[in-house]
Motif scaffolding. Structure first.
Motif, short mmCIF file in Angstrom:
data_model
loop_
_atom_site.label_atom_id
_atom_site.label_comp_id
_atom_site.label_asym_id
_atom_site.label_seq_id
_atom_site.Cartn_x
_atom_site.Cartn_y
_atom_site.Cartn_z
N GLU A 1 0.83 -1.21 0.00
CA GLU A 1 0.00 0.00 0.00
C GLU A 1 0.87 1.26 0.00
OE1 GLU A 1 -2.76 2.37 3.18
OE2 GLU A 1 -2.93 0.19 3.17
N ALA B 1 2.42 1.80 -3.42
CA ALA B 1 1.43 2.35 -4.36
C ALA B 1 1.26 3.86 -4.14
CB ALA B 1 0.09 1.64 -4.19
N ARG B 2 1.21 4.29 -2.89
CA ARG B 2 1.11 5.73 -2.60
C ARG B 2 2.35 6.46 -3.09
NH1 ARG B 2 -0.46 4.46 2.83
NH2 ARG B 2 1.42 5.52 3.54
N HIS B 3 3.52 5.83 -2.95
CA HIS B 3 4.76 6.45 -3.42
C HIS B 3 4.74 6.62 -4.94
CE1 HIS B 3 7.46 5.34 0.27
NE2 HIS B 3 6.48 6.16 0.57
N ARG B 4 4.32 5.58 -5.65
CA ARG B 4 4.28 5.68 -7.13
C ARG B 4 3.31 6.79 -7.55
NH1 ARG B 4 5.07 0.12 -6.75
NH2 ARG B 4 2.84 -0.33 -6.77
N ALA B 5 2.19 6.90 -6.84
CA ALA B 5 1.21 7.94 -7.18
C ALA B 5 1.74 9.34 -6.90
CB ALA B 5 -0.08 7.70 -6.39
N ALA B 6 2.66 9.48 -5.97
CA ALA B 6 3.20 10.79 -5.59
C ALA B 6 4.35 11.24 -6.50
CB ALA B 6 3.68 10.76 -4.15
N GLN B 7 4.83 10.34 -7.35
CA GLN B 7 5.99 10.67 -8.20
C GLN B 7 5.64 11.77 -9.20
OE1 GLN B 7 7.48 8.37 -11.76
NE2 GLN B 7 8.89 7.61 -10.17
N ARG C 1 6.26 13.09 -12.65
CA ARG C 1 6.76 12.50 -13.89
C ARG C 1 7.94 13.31 -14.43
NH1 ARG C 1 5.18 8.12 -12.41
NH2 ARG C 1 2.98 7.70 -12.42
N TYR D 1 8.71 7.30 -5.16
CA TYR D 1 8.16 8.62 -5.42
C TYR D 1 9.17 9.57 -6.06
CZ TYR D 1 10.04 9.61 -0.69
OH TYR D 1 10.82 9.72 0.43
N ASN E 1 11.55 10.44 -9.45
CA ASN E 1 11.71 10.09 -10.85
C ASN E 1 13.19 9.80 -11.13
OD1 ASN E 1 13.11 12.58 -11.49
ND2 ASN E 1 11.10 13.61 -11.49
#
Length: 200
Positions: A44, A47-53, A55, A119, A121
């Motif tokens: 979980e 997933a939050r970390h990927r969403a905070a990245q 781009r 999070y 790039n």
């Protein structure tokens, strides 16, 4: 016999331990653990970390052109940093055993792990590797230099200087010839025991 400076250093070490304990508490709250040198987060949290990245394209568009133009300047410093790392590592490998000084463990100072954060790039990850290496290297070199100074010239400066290393507070005062002569060998002998105290 403990001096007032020894008492202050002991209190300072206790405060540093408290800081480390608090950081450990925060690590637990952030739901990650270190397993065989690799940091793992719960699914979980990942997933939050990927969403905070942010781009890469957005990141580059929002970076001022002058900042981008400084990239070759800052990364050119890698050449002297790598040379410093090599020379200082060879120096301590050759000289510290002769002087009877416990060697500084490089891995205790250089941590390269931020690139594992989802999070960040690609550019941020490269920058974090650079900063982790360079700042860790400076701390590593500083400890080697501090131990060297304690062996060869453990005397405080006449004026106050900023950013002294951990060994400096125990040095005899500037102009105190008797204390210098009386404590020089004990200060050198203490360098032999650093390995034991660090692990103890």
């Amino acid at each position: 016999m403990a001096t007032p400076i020894d008492d202050i250093l002991q209190r300072l070490r206790a405060l540093q331990d408290e800081i480390e304990d608090e950081i450990d508490t925060r690590r637990a709250a952030l739901s990650y653990r270190v397993e065989q040198g690799r940091i793992t987060f719960e699914a979980e949290v990942r997933a939050r970390h990927r969403a905070a990245q942010i781009r890469l394209g957005t990141f580059l568009r929002n970076t001022p052109v002058l900042v981008i133009l400084t990239v070759p300047v800052i990364y050119a410093l890698l050449i002297p940093f790598v040379l410093l790392d090599l020379f200082v590592t060879v120096y301590q490998a050759v000289c510290f055993p002769i002087y009877g000084i416990a060697k500084v463990r490089r891995r205790d100072y250089i941590a390269i792990d931020r690139h594992q954060l989802a999070y960040l790039n690609a550019v941020q990850k490269v920058n974090c590797v650079y900063c982790g290496y360079c700042n860790g290297l400076i701390a590593y070199v500083r400890e080697i230099a501090g131990r060297t100074e304690q062996y060869w010239c453990p005397i405080k400066h006449a004026r106050r200087v900023k950013g002294t290393h951990d060994h400096y507070a125990r040095f005899p005062d500037y102009g105190d010839a008797e204390t210098y002569q009386a404590r020089l060998q004990a200060l050198r002998d203490a360098l032999r025991d650093l390995e034991t105290r660090r692990d103890g």
